[in-house]
Design a protein around this motif. Sequence first.
Motif: not given
Length: 80
Positions: A6-14, A38-50
């Motif tokens: 389900a959609q979620h967030r992590h309360n973290a920098s990922v 070799g590529q990367s992705f950033f997810e911020g603490p308030s981002d909702v991961h879809l």
Amino acid sequence: MPCVWAQHRHNASVFVYVLMGRVVMQVAGGKSVTLHAGQSFFEGPSDVHLIGRNASTTEAARFIAFFVKDRGAPFVQPVH
């Protein structure tokens, strides 16, 4: 079998780094991106991961995720 959640967030920098294959990632308000080895992705603490999934139904993918969060904070926070 694909990983589905389900959609979620992590309360973290990922920080995600793709080791092999291709991975599809998306956070709310952003475009879906296909990452290659070799590529990367950033997810911020308030981002909702879809979306977070293997881009292929026949080839394996592997990535590593590094979480920077407050000690004791929940690892995953559901979004309602």
